[in-house]
Design a protein around this motif. Structure first.
Motif, mmCIF file in Angstrom:
data_model
loop_
_atom_site.group_PDB
_atom_site.id
_atom_site.type_symbol
_atom_site.label_atom_id
_atom_site.label_comp_id
_atom_site.label_asym_id
_atom_site.label_seq_id
_atom_site.Cartn_x
_atom_site.Cartn_y
_atom_site.Cartn_z
ATOM 1 N N GLN A 1 0.832 -1.206 0.000
ATOM 2 C CA GLN A 1 0.000 0.000 0.000
ATOM 3 C C GLN A 1 0.868 1.258 0.000
ATOM 4 O O GLN A 1 0.605 2.218 0.711
ATOM 5 C CB GLN A 1 -0.946 -0.005 1.205
ATOM 6 N N GLY A 2 1.947 1.186 -0.772
ATOM 7 C CA GLY A 2 2.817 2.348 -0.950
ATOM 8 C C GLY A 2 3.902 2.502 0.092
ATOM 9 O O GLY A 2 4.840 3.261 -0.119
ATOM 10 N N GLU A 3 3.768 1.771 1.212
ATOM 11 C CA GLU A 3 4.770 1.914 2.280
ATOM 12 C C GLU A 3 5.837 0.827 2.134
ATOM 13 O O GLU A 3 5.499 -0.327 1.894
ATOM 14 C CB GLU A 3 4.110 1.755 3.654
ATOM 15 N N PRO A 4 7.118 1.182 2.337
ATOM 16 C CA PRO A 4 8.153 0.143 2.326
ATOM 17 C C PRO A 4 7.942 -0.825 3.498
ATOM 18 O O PRO A 4 7.653 -0.378 4.618
ATOM 19 C CB PRO A 4 9.461 0.922 2.516
ATOM 20 N N VAL A 5 8.040 -2.122 3.233
ATOM 21 C CA VAL A 5 7.878 -3.117 4.304
ATOM 22 C C VAL A 5 8.977 -4.159 4.166
ATOM 23 O O VAL A 5 9.596 -4.297 3.103
ATOM 24 C CB VAL A 5 6.510 -3.841 4.225
ATOM 25 N N SER A 6 9.236 -4.867 5.270
ATOM 26 C CA SER A 6 10.083 -6.052 5.175
ATOM 27 C C SER A 6 9.558 -7.074 6.163
ATOM 28 O O SER A 6 9.068 -6.729 7.228
ATOM 29 C CB SER A 6 11.534 -5.698 5.491
ATOM 30 N N PHE A 7 9.616 -8.335 5.766
ATOM 31 C CA PHE A 7 9.072 -9.415 6.587
ATOM 32 C C PHE A 7 10.201 -10.344 7.028
ATOM 33 O O PHE A 7 10.812 -11.008 6.210
ATOM 34 C CB PHE A 7 8.043 -10.238 5.813
ATOM 35 N N ALA A 8 10.445 -10.383 8.339
ATOM 36 C CA ALA A 8 11.458 -11.316 8.842
ATOM 37 C C ALA A 8 10.873 -12.716 8.989
ATOM 38 O O ALA A 8 11.584 -13.709 8.897
ATOM 39 C CB ALA A 8 12.005 -10.826 10.180
ATOM 40 N N THR A 9 9.562 -12.798 9.225
ATOM 41 C CA THR A 9 8.901 -14.100 9.402
ATOM 42 C C THR A 9 7.573 -14.086 8.641
ATOM 43 O O THR A 9 7.039 -13.022 8.342
ATOM 44 C CB THR A 9 8.581 -14.369 10.890
ATOM 45 N N PRO A 10 7.029 -15.280 8.354
ATOM 46 C CA PRO A 10 5.716 -15.336 7.705
ATOM 47 C C PRO A 10 4.640 -14.646 8.555
ATOM 48 O O PRO A 10 3.676 -14.118 8.004
ATOM 49 C CB PRO A 10 5.433 -16.836 7.596
ATOM 50 N N GLN A 11 4.819 -14.666 9.873
ATOM 51 C CA GLN A 11 3.811 -14.050 10.743
ATOM 52 C C GLN A 11 3.710 -12.545 10.491
ATOM 53 O O GLN A 11 2.638 -11.965 10.593
ATOM 54 C CB GLN A 11 4.136 -14.303 12.219
ATOM 55 N N GLU A 12 4.848 -11.919 10.165
ATOM 56 C CA GLU A 12 4.808 -10.478 9.906
ATOM 57 C C GLU A 12 4.021 -10.180 8.637
ATOM 58 O O GLU A 12 3.305 -9.179 8.559
ATOM 59 C CB GLU A 12 6.227 -9.914 9.813
ATOM 60 N N ALA A 13 4.140 -11.058 7.640
ATOM 61 C CA ALA A 13 3.334 -10.897 6.435
ATOM 62 C C ALA A 13 1.861 -11.152 6.751
ATOM 63 O O ALA A 13 0.980 -10.436 6.281
ATOM 64 C CB ALA A 13 3.825 -11.859 5.349
ATOM 65 N N SER A 14 1.607 -12.165 7.591
ATOM 66 C CA SER A 14 0.226 -12.471 7.986
ATOM 67 C C SER A 14 -0.446 -11.275 8.626
ATOM 68 O O SER A 14 -1.627 -11.023 8.407
ATOM 69 C CB SER A 14 0.200 -13.627 8.999
ATOM 70 N N ARG A 15 0.326 -10.560 9.424
ATOM 71 C CA ARG A 15 -0.249 -9.422 10.139
ATOM 72 C C ARG A 15 -0.788 -8.358 9.177
ATOM 73 O O ARG A 15 -1.706 -7.631 9.497
ATOM 74 C CB ARG A 15 0.801 -8.816 11.085
ATOM 75 N N LEU A 16 -0.216 -8.294 7.973
ATOM 76 C CA LEU A 16 -0.714 -7.344 6.973
ATOM 77 C C LEU A 16 -1.798 -7.965 6.097
ATOM 78 O O LEU A 16 -2.271 -7.337 5.153
ATOM 79 C CB LEU A 16 0.441 -6.859 6.095
ATOM 80 N N GLY A 17 -2.175 -9.213 6.413
ATOM 81 C CA GLY A 17 -3.235 -9.844 5.625
ATOM 82 C C GLY A 17 -2.728 -10.588 4.405
ATOM 83 O O GLY A 17 -3.446 -10.760 3.427
ATOM 84 N N ILE A 18 -1.466 -11.027 4.452
ATOM 85 C CA ILE A 18 -0.884 -11.775 3.326
ATOM 86 C C ILE A 18 -0.698 -13.229 3.761
ATOM 87 O O ILE A 18 -0.054 -13.497 4.775
ATOM 88 C CB ILE A 18 0.490 -11.182 2.938
ATOM 89 N N GLU A 19 -1.297 -14.169 3.018
ATOM 90 C CA GLU A 19 -1.208 -15.578 3.379
ATOM 91 C C GLU A 19 -0.778 -16.403 2.172
ATOM 92 O O GLU A 19 -1.004 -16.010 1.026
ATOM 93 C CB GLU A 19 -2.564 -16.101 3.867
ATOM 94 N N VAL A 20 -0.169 -17.546 2.453
ATOM 95 C CA VAL A 20 0.291 -18.439 1.392
ATOM 96 C C VAL A 20 -0.316 -19.825 1.572
ATOM 97 O O VAL A 20 -0.393 -20.313 2.694
ATOM 98 C CB VAL A 20 1.822 -18.653 1.451
ATOM 99 N N VAL A 21 -0.740 -20.437 0.475
ATOM 100 C CA VAL A 21 -1.011 -21.875 0.499
ATOM 101 C C VAL A 21 0.177 -22.532 -0.187
ATOM 102 O O VAL A 21 0.376 -22.397 -1.391
ATOM 103 C CB VAL A 21 -2.312 -22.230 -0.239
ATOM 104 N N HIS A 22 0.999 -23.207 0.615
ATOM 105 C CA HIS A 22 2.204 -23.827 0.067
ATOM 106 C C HIS A 22 1.833 -25.055 -0.743
ATOM 107 O O HIS A 22 0.776 -25.653 -0.549
ATOM 108 C CB HIS A 22 3.145 -24.222 1.203
ATOM 109 N N GLN A 23 2.764 -25.427 -1.606
ATOM 110 C CA GLN A 23 2.534 -26.586 -2.449
ATOM 111 C C GLN A 23 2.313 -27.837 -1.603
ATOM 112 O O GLN A 23 1.502 -28.679 -1.929
ATOM 113 C CB GLN A 23 3.764 -26.784 -3.342
ATOM 114 N N ASP A 24 3.041 -27.943 -0.486
ATOM 115 C CA ASP A 24 2.872 -29.114 0.387
ATOM 116 C C ASP A 24 1.719 -28.917 1.374
ATOM 117 O O ASP A 24 1.504 -29.732 2.252
ATOM 118 C CB ASP A 24 4.175 -29.411 1.128
ATOM 119 N N LEU A 25 1.007 -27.805 1.266
ATOM 120 C CA LEU A 25 -0.189 -27.478 2.038
ATOM 121 C C LEU A 25 0.071 -27.179 3.509
ATOM 122 O O LEU A 25 -0.675 -26.447 4.140
ATOM 123 C CB LEU A 25 -1.251 -28.579 1.949
#
Lengths: 255, 348
Positions: free
Chosen positions: A64-88
């Motif tokens: 959303q225009g702001e610089p971000v960096s994610f040290a862990t998947p949880q930090e991405a989750s906090r912004l509402g970003i989730e992944v479905v991995h190939q191994d589920l």
């Protein structure tokens, strides 16, 4: 529509392999973007780098225009970003409600919750509701995930990610191991997720599927984005040509 | 443990089509749903056979209390081992940790000289602290240093026992405060051995922790798929440290209970305790590959060797046959577990 999430110049080297070589990526709100590329083009690496699963050597992310960096998947989750991995990444011995809420359990109110007791009823009912909304083929939320079919497992993993992704959902090869009917369900799920206003990033080898659900297609080759296409009016041959390098493109080619 | 809460909501489930309730309303159905059901059947058959062969001596209150008393200390240990094995770990050190805990407690209590509850309380605190120390050491090495649990606990089995022998010169401390021996070791409450009541309370609390709380759910999640547990943000390392620490804590309690029951440290007497407890837990349906198991199953698994032992003595068969029988049941139990897994992998 504004750019929701973008990456500029991501690079990552593993020993002698340059997995990402200045890769760019962008997705708008409520858009479905397909990420394609031959094996080893850097699709999975890029997804990992975008979702806090991998540190990059250089490059920047903007959300959303702001610089971000994610040290862990949880930090991405906090912004509402989730992944479905190939191994589920499901726990096979736990049922789908337990998997859905794993790590984010709803606790009982009051003292019982403080003591660690969970509100299983609420979690099960919410899980059932989520499956209904996704049109999932899962018929019970209390059966261990390990006993389910591939398509059902996939829909549990997607439902889990959708429940927590309110901005961007990454799907890494969601239809790779599925039959015709299950694949249809997953593609329909993607459309429903998009209709909820969530941006979807689809990694897939299946060009017809990509062209069916995606708004735009971004092509990766040798760790770099070589082309972006509007899905409408683009042919499978064009995509394959861009992927393999058979089609000569000026940088960021057609669009 | 309340079983009713999960099961009464079927009428107000939202979708009408997706099942949100396991539908096991009674304890009986719940038991049938777990794979320890058949092993409970084995236990019932064993009891029935001995009951028919020696009804006047086997099916007596005295014999039942005797068996309950014999399994009490192992039951306390089995609670922790159930948690550890569900994480797909193992703890071989419990017997040694029990010994070193009881040695430290016994030596200090002996020096205090007093036979009252104050001394006993000091002994309990020391015993538990020593247990927690060894448990946390195991957990730290497993979680943070990534040494396989089999190796870590094989090492601490040796180290803890060695330290107990160094502290005592290899000679058992033959004293425990009389309040402990009279009230806990030989005490009865309504005819039931106090030590068994204590064990039962610990088992029930352990069962609630495992089956009803988030801590228990994470225990299963770690054993089922550690990577996915990490991905959803569970602090797996800290959980493992807590689980091994908890097992050590229980070994410390068992150390004091053992002191109360026998009136002496049992330095040379615990060398097979770990294997017996692990065998019981596995017989009870907890998979050594992690992810599945129940506290109830572990308790059934504990009673099989105890009942066999008592039964063989009563009908005059050499008690050595008990070890043969337990070993056979262990192999059979794991065979059944594997078979079940293979079916599960094929989608039932």
């Amino acid at each position: 529509m504004s750019v929701l999430f973008e990456a500029r110049g991501l690079s990552r080297r593993f020993g002698r392999v340059q997995a990402l070589d200045g890769a760019d990526f962008d997705i708008d709100e409520g858009e479905v973007v397909a990420l394609i590329g031959d094996n080893g083009a850097g699709k999975s690496t890029l997804v990992k780098a975008l979702t806090g699963n991998l540190a990059v050597d250089s490059g920047e992310l903007r959300f959303q225009g702001e610089p971000v960096s994610f040290a862990t998947p949880q930090e991405a989750s906090r912004l509402g970003i989730e992944v479905v991995h190939q191994d589920l990444a499901l726990a096979p011995h736990l049922d789908s409600a337990q998997n859905m809420y794993l790590g984010r359990e709803i606790m009982r109110p009051g003292l019982l919750g403080k003591l660690g007791f969970m509100d299983n009823t609420t979690m099960r009912e919410a899980t059932a509701k989520a499956f209904t909304e996704l049109g999932s083929a899962v018929r019970s939320v209390v059966v261990p995930v390990g006993a389910m079919s591939g398509g059902q497992k996939q829909s549990v993993a997607i439902a889990r990610a959708v429940a927590w992704a309110n901005k961007v959902l990454f799907l890494d090869e969601p239809t790779a191991a599925l039959g015709v009917v299950q694949t249809r369900n997953v593609l329909d799920s993607i459309k429903r997720v998009r209709d909820q206003g969530i941006a979807v990033v689809l990694i897939s080898h299946s060009m017809p599927h990509v062209l069916e659900v995606a708004d735009r297609v971004q092509v990766l080759r040798l760790g770099r984005r070589v082309a972006t296409f509007e899905a409408e009016g683009t042919s499978v041959e064009t995509l394959v040509g861009a992927m393999t390098g058979a089609l000569e493109l000026n940088q960021e080619g057609a669009a | 443990m309340s079983t009713a809460t999960d099961d009464t909501r079927t009428e107000d489930r939202p979708s009408g089509t997706i099942e949100t309730s396991a539908g096991h309303t009674s304890i009986v159905e719940r038991v049938q749903a777990v794979q320890s059901a058949w092993i409970l059947g084995v236990l019932v058959v064993i009891i029935a056979v001995f009951g028919l062969m020696a009804p006047s001596t086997f099916l007596t209150v005295g014999n039942a209390t005797n068996i309950a008393q014999n399994v009490s200390i192992w039951a306390v240990l089995a609670v922790g081992v159930t948690f550890v094995i569900i994480t797909s770990g193992i703890d071989l050190s419990i017997g040694s940790v029990l010994v070193v805990s009881s040695v430290v407690a016994a030596q200090v209590m002996e020096r205090m000289g007093d036979q009252g509850w104050g001394t006993a309380a000091v002994g309990l605190v020391l015993s538990v602290l020593v247990g927690i120390f060894w448990g946390c050491f195991n957990g730290f090495m497993v979680a943070k240093a990534n040494v396989p649990p089999l190796i870590v606990t094989l090492g601490t089995l040796s180290i803890a026992l060695g330290i107990a022998q160094i502290l005592t010169g290899g000679v058992d401390v033959r004293s425990a405060p009389t309040v402990l021996q009279d009230n806990i070791g030989y005490g009865r409450l309504a005819g039931i051995p106090v030590i068994s009541i204590i064990a039962l309370v610990i088992v029930v609390l352990g069962g609630i922790l495992l089956h009803k709380t988030r801590f228990g759910r994470y225990t299963y999640a770690i054993g089922s798929n550690e990577t996915s547990a990490r991905r959803v943000g569970i602090n797996v390392d800290r959980k493992l440290l807590q689980i091994y620490g908890f097992t050590g804590f229980l070994a410390g309690i068992a150390g004091l209970l053992s002191l109360a029951q026998y009136g002496t440290t049992t330095i040379a007497g615990q060398s097979l305790t770990n294997l017996n407890v692990i065998a019981a837990v596995v017989i009870g349906g907890t998979s050594i590959f992690g992810g599945t198991g129940t506290m109830f199953g572990s308790m059934v698994g504990l009673f099989i060797p105890a009942v066999l032992q008592a039964g063989f003595v009563i009908i005059g068969v050499s008690p050595y046959w008990q070890t043969v029988a337990v070993g056979s049941i262990l192999i059979a139990a794991v065979y059944v577990d594997q078979h079940r897994r293979a079916n599960e992998a094929r989608g039932k």
